[in-house]
Motif scaffolding. Structure first.
Motif, short mmCIF file in Angstrom:
data_model
loop_
_atom_site.label_atom_id
_atom_site.label_comp_id
_atom_site.label_asym_id
_atom_site.label_seq_id
_atom_site.Cartn_x
_atom_site.Cartn_y
_atom_site.Cartn_z
N UNK A 66 34.35 11.16 -11.60
CA UNK A 66 35.56 10.55 -12.01
C UNK A 66 36.96 9.91 -11.03
N UNK A 67 37.25 11.70 -10.31
CA UNK A 67 37.81 11.36 -9.31
C UNK A 67 37.73 11.65 -7.81
N UNK A 68 36.67 10.74 -7.78
CA UNK A 68 35.62 10.23 -6.29
C UNK A 68 36.88 8.83 -6.22
N UNK A 69 37.40 9.03 -5.45
CA UNK A 69 38.42 7.57 -5.03
C UNK A 69 37.23 6.20 -4.92
N UNK A 70 37.24 5.20 -4.97
CA UNK A 70 36.11 3.78 -4.34
C UNK A 70 36.52 3.80 -2.77
N UNK A 71 35.37 3.94 -2.28
CA UNK A 71 35.95 3.59 -0.32
C UNK A 71 36.49 2.72 -0.36
N UNK A 72 37.36 1.44 1.08
CA UNK A 72 37.69 0.87 1.05
C UNK A 72 36.57 -0.49 1.01
N UNK A 73 35.54 -0.11 1.32
CA UNK A 73 34.85 -2.09 1.70
C UNK A 73 33.50 -1.54 0.65
N UNK A 74 34.00 -0.95 -0.77
CA UNK A 74 32.73 -0.69 -1.73
C UNK A 74 33.46 -0.65 -2.91
N UNK A 75 32.95 0.01 -4.48
CA UNK A 75 32.82 0.21 -5.50
C UNK A 75 31.67 1.46 -6.19
N UNK A 76 32.34 2.24 -6.74
CA UNK A 76 31.61 3.22 -7.18
C UNK A 76 31.74 2.35 -9.31
N UNK A 77 30.75 2.30 -9.53
CA UNK A 77 30.62 1.51 -11.23
C UNK A 77 30.64 2.78 -12.10
N UNK A 78 31.91 2.19 -13.05
CA UNK A 78 32.53 3.59 -14.20
C UNK A 78 32.30 2.94 -15.21
N UNK A 79 31.82 4.51 -15.93
CA UNK A 79 31.66 4.13 -17.46
C UNK A 79 33.15 4.32 -18.16
N UNK A 80 33.37 3.59 -19.29
CA UNK A 80 34.82 3.49 -19.75
C UNK A 80 35.89 4.83 -19.96
N UNK A 81 35.36 5.73 -19.09
CA UNK A 81 36.38 7.64 -19.17
C UNK A 81 36.69 7.43 -17.65
N UNK A 82 35.75 6.67 -17.27
CA UNK A 82 35.36 7.02 -15.47
C UNK A 82 34.54 7.74 -14.51
N UNK A 83 34.06 7.61 -15.87
CA UNK A 83 32.56 8.80 -15.42
C UNK A 83 31.84 7.66 -14.63
N UNK A 84 31.32 8.18 -13.19
CA UNK A 84 30.39 7.26 -12.66
C UNK A 84 28.91 6.62 -12.81
#
Length: 544
Positions: free
Chosen positions: A154-172
């Protein structure tokens, strides 16, 4: 080589149709009346078209054959649909391949999942990490093991050219969009050079079976977890196993700027002198796709009421991604243009299309620049293609009512923007040059199915979308094309784009030909999809 006389049907020519075509020494020797050609070559071997149509071999102007070939050898999901079918197929594949350290492959459809998003837990029954690329190749579905292997939390930032989809608590949650795909994709087992070579030859066989004798590979380079295909093409062309006429579009690394142009020039030079392959184009992916809100749009995405066509009031605030800074894009394109590169743009959203057109303003028409996909084009931008001598590279199969369109695009695009999609007829009305392609393995490589959609704007019966409730309802039917227009785009239009000598049935050109089992011009337009390729020739040699 024996003279061949194609007769017993019709031949598609720029002027209309001819009775017969004579092939000699791998080239078209004459086109005209059968009686005249018999007198010209009385000992020619007759090839009976049996009432079918002879056309130039098709050229696919936007395709990914090596990636398709690799996926066909992996966990390939495109022939099944739905979570239950996917997990059953994946489980069977895992059982049949116990030696594989990863379960990799792709072909899942966003419309099979609520909101277009599968979840990591749906793959957690596997005893290995999983990395499965979405059908459109703009996202990957991974399980918890894969996320752990990549160290994504959940602490991994999104890269500039993409997105990590996350659960409501921020977990990927298990979906990685665009540039985020590489966080896991680059950890998967790398295909060997032999794997890449086999994938290319498998893809070539499949494309020959569909009458395709040339193509432009739309990404030659490392992208979304795939390895560079350039050595594979160079080797296949040098050894003669590549028989199709191919242009490679070298990948523009969006993490770099103009400093990569020297390397692109060197990569182009490494393929010089080859008969079947040239690396003369550069692929710039300017945005993503509408379904995951990465397509670059002008007004924010919205959530609308499908029961009305009212302008949407509640906007979600996002306008997608421009992967290359528009302020810098024009300078990059001008430098590539000056060096004689063709620029091949990916542009889905209306802002990306406008940014590409702006960047191409003032470029040299001789370089045959083009923009692919063109899902959304604002009415003022439609005439700019012809004015700027920019070719519209169409992927017609997408211009229908299907789940991704009706459930994941229209509600979030709103109106009038949804009515600006795939404006094929509008482009033609302004004199735009057309090319056509499939984006295989994103969608079927079959040109006949694409032509059916271009003419009818409905799903071909039997397609994976044909069971959708509105699949038989024409999608913006005012933007349909005539069969002659789309067949021309798939033959001379795409061949011109590749600077190929093929694509037209006229004397002196290579005998790259496709034989159709019926003449689609004699069919009800609703039956175009029933046409099949029975034989394919390259330089007069039958390859299918």
């Amino acid at each position: 080589m024996t003279d061949l006389l194609f007769r017993g049907g019709r031949a598609f020519t720029p002027e209309g149709f001819a009775e017969a075509v004579l092939v000699r020494d791998g080239r078209i020797a004459a086109v005209g009346r059968e009686s005249d050609l018999v007198r010209l070559a009385p000992h020619a071997e007759p090839y009976d078209l049996d009432g079918g149509l002879l056309t130039p071999g098709f050229t696919d102007a936007h395709i990914h054959p090596i990636q398709a070939g690799l996926e066909r050898a992996q966990c390939e999901l495109s022939e099944v649909f739905g979570l239950d079918a996917y997990t059953t197929f994946i489980a069977d594949y895992a059982t049949q391949n116990p030696h594989k350290s990863w379960i990799d492959g792709g072909g899942w459809d966003m419309s099979a999942f609520p909101g277009g998003l599968p979840h990591r837990t749906q793959l957690d029954f596997l005893d290995r990490p999983a990395y499965l690329i979405q059908r459109d190749h703009h996202a990957a579905w991974v399980n918890t093991r894969a996320l752990e292997r990549a160290g994504i939390t959940k602490d991994t930032p999104d890269p500039a050219d993409g997105r990590i989809e996350r659960d409501p608590d921020g977990t990927p949650s298990g979906v990685l969009h665009e540039g985020a795909m590489d966080l896991v994709g680059l950890l998967t087992p790398r295909p060997t050079p032999a794997d890449q070579a086999a994938a290319l030859l498998d893809a070539q066989r499949h494309l020959f079976s569909l009458g395709i004798t040339g193509w432009q590979d739309a990404i030659v380079g490392s992208y979304a977890g795939s390895d560079d295909q350039l050595p594979t093409y160079i080797s296949a062309a040098a050894t003669g196993t590549l028989k199709a006429r191919v242009v490679g579009a070298l990948w523009w690394d969006r993490a770099q700027g103009a400093e990569q142009i020297a390397a692109l020039t060197a990569r182009r030079a490494s393929a010089e002198g080859l008969d079947r392959f040239r690396a003369t184009a550069v692929k710039i992916m300017q945005d993503g796709i509408a379904e995951n809100f990465t397509a670059a749009v002008i007004e924010p995405y919205c959530h609308g009421d499908l029961k009305s066509r009212d302008e949407i009031a509640c906007h979600c605030g996002g306008t997608g991604l421009s992967y290359v800074d528009p302020a810098l894009l024009g300078g990059y394109v001008k430098e590539l243009d000056t060096l004689g590169f063709q620029v091949h743009f990916h542009a889905i959203g209306e802002r990306a299309v406008r940014e590409a057109l702006d960047a191409l303003t003032g470029t040299n028409p001789a370089n045959r620049h083009h923009i692919a996909h063109l899902q959304i084009v604002t009415p003022p931008d439609v005439p700019r293609f012809a004015a700027l001598n920019v070719t519209a590279n169409l992927q017609p199969l997408w211009a229908t009512h299907h789940a991704q369109m009706d459930e994941l695009c229209i509600p979030y695009l709103g109106f009038p923007r949804s009515d600006w999609q795939y404006p094929f007829a509008g482009l033609v009305a302004h004199g735009t040059r057309l090319a056509a392609g499939s984006d295989w393995p994103v969608s079927s490589a079959d040109p006949i199915q694409a032509m059916h959609v271009a003419v009818n704007r409905t799903e071909p019966p039997g397609s994976h979308n044909s069971g959708y409730p509105t699949a038989a309802t024409p999608f913006l039917p005012g933007q349909s094309l005539t069969l002659r227009t789309i067949l021309t785009a798939y033959t001379s239009g795409s061949a011109w784009l590749n600077d190929s000598p093929a694509g037209i049935l006229e004397p002196g050109r290579p005998a790259d030909l496709a034989v159709l089992d019926r003449d689609p011009f004699t069919l009800d337009p609703a039956d175009i999809w029933t046409t099949r390729v029975t034989a394919t020739f390259v330089d007069g040699e039958q390859v299918h």
